[in-house]
Design an enzyme around this catalytic site. Sequence first.
Site, PDB file in Angstrom:
ATOM      1  N   ASP A   1       0.840  -1.205   0.000  1.00 53.78           N
ATOM      2  CA  ASP A   1       0.000   0.000   0.000  1.00 53.78           C
ATOM      3  C   ASP A   1       0.872   1.251   0.000  1.00 53.78           C
ATOM      4  O   ASP A   1       2.062   1.205   0.353  1.00 53.78           O
ATOM      5  CB  ASP A   1      -0.952   0.021   1.208  1.00 53.78           C
ATOM      6  CG  ASP A   1      -0.204   0.019   2.539  1.00 53.78           C
ATOM      7  OD1 ASP A   1       0.786  -0.715   2.658  1.00 53.78           O
ATOM      8  OD2 ASP A   1      -0.588   0.788   3.436  1.00 53.78           O
TER       9      ASP A   1
ATOM     10  N   GLU B   1       0.169  -0.971   5.742  1.00 49.79           N
ATOM     11  CA  GLU B   1       1.207  -0.420   6.616  1.00 49.79           C
ATOM     12  C   GLU B   1       0.984   1.063   6.874  1.00 49.79           C
ATOM     13  O   GLU B   1       1.181   1.551   7.973  1.00 49.79           O
ATOM     14  CB  GLU B   1       2.595  -0.640   5.968  1.00 49.79           C
ATOM     15  CG  GLU B   1       3.780  -0.321   6.872  1.00 49.79           C
ATOM     16  CD  GLU B   1       4.202   1.142   6.863  1.00 49.79           C
ATOM     17  OE1 GLU B   1       4.952   1.562   7.745  1.00 49.79           O
ATOM     18  OE2 GLU B   1       3.773   1.904   5.961  1.00 49.79           O
TER      19      GLU B   1
END
Length: 536
Positions: free
Chosen positions: A159, A224
Amino acid sequence: MNVLEWPSQSPDLNPIENLWKDLKTAVHKRSPSNLTELELFCKEEWAKMSVSRCANLVESYPKRFAAVIAAKGGSTKYYFMLYEYLCTLDFSVFYFLKIMIIRVMYHFAFTSQLSVTSFPTVFSSSKVKHELVANYSHLFWVQGSRPELQPYMLLAHTDVVPASEDDAWEVPPFSGDEKDGFIYGRGTMDDKGSVMGILAALEYILMKGYTPQRGFYIGLGHDEEVHGLNGAVNIVRLLKERGVKLLFVLDEGSAILDGILKGLDGPAALIATSEKGATVLKLSVSMPPSHASMPPRETTIGILAAAVKRLEENPMKRLFGLGPEGGMFEHLAHKFRFPLNFVMSNLWLFAPLIARIMERNETTNAFVRTTTAVTMFNAGVKENVIASYAEAFVNMRIHSAQTLKEVHSVQRWSTVGDPRVKIEVVYGFDPLPISPYDETSFGFQIIKKTVLDMFPSMIVAPGMCIANTDSRHFKDLSSSIYRFTPAIYKPGDAQRFHGINERTSRENYEGMVQFFFRLFQNCDIKKLPDVSLDHN
Ligand SMILES: CCCCCCCCCCCCCCCC(=O)N[C@@H](Cc1ccccc1)C(=O)O
């Protein structure tokens, strides 16, 4: 009627996604300023959707089918057109929606494209077990030939934070364009470069027929940037359920710095042995709303702005030298030019002086203290109404020599210092423990050896991660957690993290693949000099 199974999150097969796009564009242009307006504009714009637009989309079905079949179930131009559009949305009411959609799309691109086309050996090897965790994170287990050896784990994340083309990128942030030897794009540094580097190295080593002796895990988180609570946390839960203990963990978080530490001769590879703690505080002020023509002496906005200003004007105390950054500078001391080499070797005496120099620069200031960043400020609903509510969010990264509790009490009692300002803790965690880095620490020494194999004259030292990483969730699985990416960063590069023009050089990317390729093999070496192999 024969109802077919339908992949609900396949944007290229579902023309309704294009209508959502039209709706978002139309609403976005009207800039709703609160939820009521948002709802109203959505309804109004939805009612304006033309029948012919819907008919055209339905007519595109056969072409969509053909494109998906031709792509063997992979992504098509229909998917990418929509995806590119999403990347152009700015920070607004769609912020969270955008993160969510982009995340789903990245996952879609990742699982359908990378697996089949880019890493065929990884996904077909009998030595590799791949599973999805929490739908979007990836956990790979690479079987070693000697099951008695303790496994290690590599981490990275797929991400990214949002990026807007309005922010004057040199190339569109999601194009992945190459320019002057650099691959540009959101995620090239944080952290898709590592994802690709690890998988490319694994693909290559498997293709070469190498069978690792020591088994290892690869964890690729999908969230994250929003704490890793679904990805990393669930990977940890799974590994705990399976009774796994890790020899060491390697994640992002530090790098090879070249020219960033002033006075240092040559680049230095800093393997972070810890990372800062963090907390987010929400400050808010409330009072009854009133007419702007009869303002009270102080408004919610004024009171909160003053509190925020006090926070900025009173940074947390200097702690330079009292955390792992002390060890880092002592290790590097002999590589600094005179007189810095002398100064750095005597931190017990000179730490306060160095701290004053380092705090002048925002990157090095992060090593000196717990940092305070006011990241959001919201207030007011109409320009002629005195705002009844104002709120600000303060993001703090806690120096290793301080605790979460201490930071909270300082802010509450001295800096904000106004009882009308309500302080709430959104979240917080202490600085992470310091992982070992002596000659017997297998993980540290293997990472160091791998760096030296690639760059024989490189200075390698323990470092400190000033941000946060998914690896913090792994502390029950290993006491040896390191944060290091084998990329060389130069002055100005630190600002590209979460900023504009994020990029990686061809050399850095190639170096990344080489590094992991060598690391896989180095983890099989029989013995460190004077060390037992399975030390943890
Ligand atoms: C001495 C000069 C040092 C220069 C540093 C150069 C850069 C080195 C590499 C830094 C990598 C940082 C990786 C950061 C990953 C990241 O952004 N994590 C996020 C995680 C997070 C998300 C939400 C809330 C809290 C935390 C973050 O820290 O904000």
